[in-house]
Design a protein around this motif. Structure first.
Motif, PDB file in Angstrom:
ATOM      1  N   ALA A  90      31.869  79.237  18.842  1.00  0.00           N
ATOM      2  CA  ALA A  90      32.810  78.516  19.698  1.00  0.00           C
ATOM      3  C   ALA A  90      34.116  79.298  19.752  1.00  0.00           C
ATOM      4  N   ASN A  91      35.102  78.720  20.433  1.00  0.00           N
ATOM      5  CA  ASN A  91      36.404  79.382  20.610  1.00  0.00           C
ATOM      6  C   ASN A  91      37.216  79.276  19.322  1.00  0.00           C
ATOM      7  N   GLY A  92      36.925  80.154  18.398  1.00  0.00           N
ATOM      8  CA  GLY A  92      37.550  80.125  17.088  1.00  0.00           C
ATOM      9  C   GLY A  92      36.837  79.136  16.183  1.00  0.00           C
ATOM     10  N   SER A  93      37.001  79.321  14.869  1.00  0.00           N
ATOM     11  CA  SER A  93      36.370  78.395  13.929  1.00  0.00           C
ATOM     12  C   SER A  93      36.975  77.004  14.048  1.00  0.00           C
ATOM     13  N   ASN A  94      38.171  76.889  14.655  1.00  0.00           N
ATOM     14  CA  ASN A  94      38.753  75.566  14.898  1.00  0.00           C
ATOM     15  C   ASN A  94      37.834  74.717  15.769  1.00  0.00           C
ATOM     16  N   GLU A  95      37.304  75.312  16.842  1.00  0.00           N
ATOM     17  CA  GLU A  95      36.420  74.538  17.713  1.00  0.00           C
ATOM     18  C   GLU A  95      35.084  74.266  17.036  1.00  0.00           C
ATOM     19  N   VAL A  96      34.608  75.191  16.218  1.00  0.00           N
ATOM     20  CA  VAL A  96      33.400  74.936  15.435  1.00  0.00           C
ATOM     21  C   VAL A  96      33.599  73.694  14.568  1.00  0.00           C
ATOM     22  N   MET A  97      34.756  73.630  13.888  1.00  0.00           N
ATOM     23  CA  MET A  97      35.050  72.484  13.035  1.00  0.00           C
ATOM     24  C   MET A  97      35.161  71.190  13.846  1.00  0.00           C
ATOM     25  N   LEU A  98      35.753  71.282  15.017  1.00  0.00           N
ATOM     26  CA  LEU A  98      35.843  70.099  15.871  1.00  0.00           C
ATOM     27  C   LEU A  98      34.451  69.620  16.271  1.00  0.00           C
ATOM     28  N   HIS A  99      33.554  70.561  16.613  1.00  0.00           N
ATOM     29  CA  HIS A  99      32.171  70.188  16.939  1.00  0.00           C
ATOM     30  C   HIS A  99      31.515  69.467  15.766  1.00  0.00           C
ATOM     31  N   LEU A 100      31.743  69.956  14.554  1.00  0.00           N
ATOM     32  CA  LEU A 100      31.166  69.313  13.368  1.00  0.00           C
ATOM     33  C   LEU A 100      31.658  67.880  13.230  1.00  0.00           C
ATOM     34  N   HIS A 101      32.951  67.668  13.475  1.00  0.00           N
ATOM     35  CA  HIS A 101      33.497  66.316  13.372  1.00  0.00           C
ATOM     36  C   HIS A 101      32.994  65.426  14.501  1.00  0.00           C
ATOM     37  N   GLN A 102      32.838  65.998  15.686  1.00  0.00           N
ATOM     38  CA  GLN A 102      32.315  65.213  16.800  1.00  0.00           C
ATOM     39  C   GLN A 102      30.873  64.776  16.536  1.00  0.00           C
ATOM     40  N   ALA A 103      30.113  65.643  15.897  1.00  0.00           N
ATOM     41  CA  ALA A 103      28.704  65.347  15.652  1.00  0.00           C
ATOM     42  C   ALA A 103      28.485  64.455  14.436  1.00  0.00           C
ATOM     43  N   PHE A 104      29.258  64.679  13.379  1.00  0.00           N
ATOM     44  CA  PHE A 104      28.973  64.003  12.109  1.00  0.00           C
ATOM     45  C   PHE A 104      30.093  63.068  11.636  1.00  0.00           C
ATOM     46  N   GLY A 105      31.233  63.086  12.326  1.00  0.00           N
ATOM     47  CA  GLY A 105      32.318  62.175  11.986  1.00  0.00           C
ATOM     48  C   GLY A 105      32.358  60.997  12.928  1.00  0.00           C
ATOM     49  N   GLY A 106      33.572  60.463  13.135  1.00  0.00           N
ATOM     50  CA  GLY A 106      33.732  59.353  14.065  1.00  0.00           C
ATOM     51  C   GLY A 106      34.194  58.085  13.367  1.00  0.00           C
ATOM     52  N   PRO A 107      34.471  57.039  14.147  1.00  0.00           N
ATOM     53  CA  PRO A 107      34.957  55.766  13.583  1.00  0.00           C
ATOM     54  C   PRO A 107      34.014  55.226  12.508  1.00  0.00           C
ATOM     55  N   GLY A 108      34.621  54.797  11.403  1.00  0.00           N
ATOM     56  CA  GLY A 108      33.827  54.244  10.311  1.00  0.00           C
ATOM     57  C   GLY A 108      33.221  55.277   9.398  1.00  0.00           C
ATOM     58  N   ARG A 109      33.470  56.565   9.687  1.00  0.00           N
ATOM     59  CA  ARG A 109      32.933  57.642   8.848  1.00  0.00           C
ATOM     60  C   ARG A 109      34.076  58.362   8.139  1.00  0.00           C
ATOM     61  N   ARG A 110      33.703  59.143   7.125  1.00  0.00           N
ATOM     62  CA  ARG A 110      34.710  59.744   6.249  1.00  0.00           C
ATOM     63  C   ARG A 110      34.399  61.214   6.036  1.00  0.00           C
ATOM     64  N   VAL A 111      35.483  62.007   5.983  1.00  0.00           N
ATOM     65  CA  VAL A 111      35.366  63.415   5.606  1.00  0.00           C
ATOM     66  C   VAL A 111      36.177  63.617   4.336  1.00  0.00           C
ATOM     67  N   LEU A 112      35.602  64.354   3.393  1.00  0.00           N
ATOM     68  CA  LEU A 112      36.250  64.614   2.108  1.00  0.00           C
ATOM     69  C   LEU A 112      36.575  66.093   1.995  1.00  0.00           C
ATOM     70  N   SER A 113      37.803  66.393   1.569  1.00  0.00           N
ATOM     71  CA  SER A 113      38.188  67.771   1.295  1.00  0.00           C
ATOM     72  C   SER A 113      39.000  67.803   0.005  1.00  0.00           C
ATOM     73  N   TYR A 124      41.463  67.648  12.638  1.00  0.00           N
ATOM     74  CA  TYR A 124      40.110  67.475  13.185  1.00  0.00           C
ATOM     75  C   TYR A 124      39.668  66.020  12.983  1.00  0.00           C
ATOM     76  N   ALA A 125      39.946  65.504  11.798  1.00  0.00           N
ATOM     77  CA  ALA A 125      39.552  64.125  11.503  1.00  0.00           C
ATOM     78  C   ALA A 125      40.303  63.143  12.399  1.00  0.00           C
ATOM     79  N   ARG A 126      41.615  63.344  12.519  1.00  0.00           N
ATOM     80  CA  ARG A 126      42.424  62.466  13.362  1.00  0.00           C
ATOM     81  C   ARG A 126      41.909  62.448  14.798  1.00  0.00           C
ATOM     82  N   ASP A 127      41.602  63.634  15.334  1.00  0.00           N
ATOM     83  CA  ASP A 127      41.212  63.735  16.735  1.00  0.00           C
ATOM     84  C   ASP A 127      39.850  63.106  17.008  1.00  0.00           C
ATOM     85  N   THR A 128      39.034  62.930  15.973  1.00  0.00           N
ATOM     86  CA  THR A 128      37.713  62.318  16.143  1.00  0.00           C
ATOM     87  C   THR A 128      37.649  60.932  15.508  1.00  0.00           C
ATOM     88  N   VAL A 129      38.823  60.390  15.162  1.00  0.00           N
ATOM     89  CA  VAL A 129      38.932  59.045  14.574  1.00  0.00           C
ATOM     90  C   VAL A 129      38.034  58.931  13.334  1.00  0.00           C
TER      91      VAL A 129
END
Length: 364
Positions: A90-113, A124-129
């Motif tokens: 994708a257009n930089g690893s930023n967009e790759v990460m956004l795709h990951l959040h769009q596919a596997f994140g979302g409302p009611g889901r959680r990402v841990l770092s 990325y998390a904020r933009d995908t709720v």
């Protein structure tokens, strides 16, 4: 004028670091060496050829580029099992990460770092709720794997993000640590994807393996990379990901149509064809990094152990004053990381000499 802006976006500023015309720009971890003329010519020729067909949409699955990336990984990290179906871009690893959040994140889901880490992760998390949660690293910025496993099993995130080398600390993750994260992620009901962000992987010290080497063992492990750093292609905007086919297929669902332009694909393929020339200075950057770490240590600073093309150092009672003093002397670094710390990207020997002399003046 009244806009129906999402409430959580009100008052926020867009992400970005200063882009200033200074003698030593050492704030965003760029490769300080421009592509050599021979590679510039090859890229220009590839773009010219692509321009002849710009009336048509590009290859939306960019299979030739993905094949080139697979060949590169086999040569650079000895990852010889990767095929086109295992690669995304994708257009930089930023967009790759956004795709990951769009596919596997979302409302009611959680990402841990694991903090401190890359400042774009919460965006990325904020933009995908998606809920964004961090676990603190140890004082030396390594991971407490026992605590991480407990957090994964308790929180049941759908995504775990861990950078190796970590930004802004430079800390690398061992394969045993990755396996430890995977052991906990495999227990998450409904599934959990562990993403190892290897944006700075080419700068790692000899003998430090890529997490991509153990992807065959772990269906839910994904490793992201970028061509912005070691390839000296930050302006080309090409990031990519290696994973099992079902992960790649999920990203294909959420990507926008034709998200990689024909020009972007042409630039990236030309760069991959000349990766040895583009990465000729990687060893020099590593050596300059090690020299910088040794010098900072000799000056009495604490420096995080780093496998990247930057160094996090401190602590300072007033890091903003040091930052401004360096900037006044033509040296731009980054205020980031824990309170009191600063990060300097590794530049040319001339730029690093300017950094050292400026730091001595500011802290005299």
């Amino acid at each position: 004028m009244t806009l129906p802006l999402r409430p959580e976006l009100i008052g926020l500023e867009p992400y970005g670091a200063p882009q200033l015309d200074v003698a030593a720009r050492l704030n965003v971890n760029e490769n300080p060496y421009a592509p050599p003329p021979s590679v510039v010519d090859a890229i220009a020729q590839a773009v010219r050829k692509a321009a002849e067909g710009l009336n048509r949409y590009p290859d939306r699955d960019f299979t030739s580029l993905r094949a080139d990336l697979a060949r590169y990984l086999a040569a650079e990290s000895y990852v010889d099992f990767v095929e086109v179906r295992n690669v995304w871009a994708a257009n930089g690893s930023n967009e790759v990460m956004l795709h990951l959040h769009q596919a596997f994140g979302g409302p009611g889901r959680r990402v841990l770092s694991f903090a401190p880490t890359y400042s774009m992760y919460p965006e990325y998390a904020r933009d995908t709720v998606t809920d964004y949660v961090t676990l603190p690293r140890r004082e030396d910025f390594t991971l407490d794997i026992d605590a991480a496993q407990a957090a994964i099993r308790e929180m049941e995130p759908s995504l775990v993000l861990v950078a190796s080398p970590n930004n802004p600390t430079g800390t690398a993750l061992s394969l045993d640590d990755v396996r430890g994260l995977m052991a906990a992620a495999d227990d998450v009901e409904g599934g959990c994807v562990v993403v190892v962000d290897e944006a700075y992987a080419e700068f790692r010290r000899s003998g430090v393996p890529s997490a991509a080497t153990i992807i065959p063992e772990h269906p839910n492990l994904a490793v992201s990379r970028t061509m912005s750093k070691a390839f000296a292609l930050a302006g080309g905007r090409l990031g990519y990901l290696v994973a099992h086919e079902p992960v790649i297929d999920a990203l294909r669902v959420v990507r926008l149509p034709y998200h990689l332009s024909a020009v972007t694909q042409a630039v990236a393929r030309a760069a991959l064809a000349h990766h040895r020339e583009l990465q000729a200075q990687v060893d020099e950057i590593r050596a300059e990094r090690d020299d910088t770490v040794a010098w900072l240590t000799d000056q009495g600073y604490t420096v995080a152990e780093t496998d990247a093309n930057f160094a996090l150092f401190g602590p300072f009672e007033d890091r903003e004053r040091v930052f401004e003093g360096l900037l006044d002397r033509g040296v731009l670094i980054r205020v980031t990381g824990p309170e009191g710390w600063l990060r300097v990207s590794i530049g040319t020997p001339q730029e690093m000499a300017l950094f050292r002399s400026a730091l001595l003046e500011v802290t005299a």
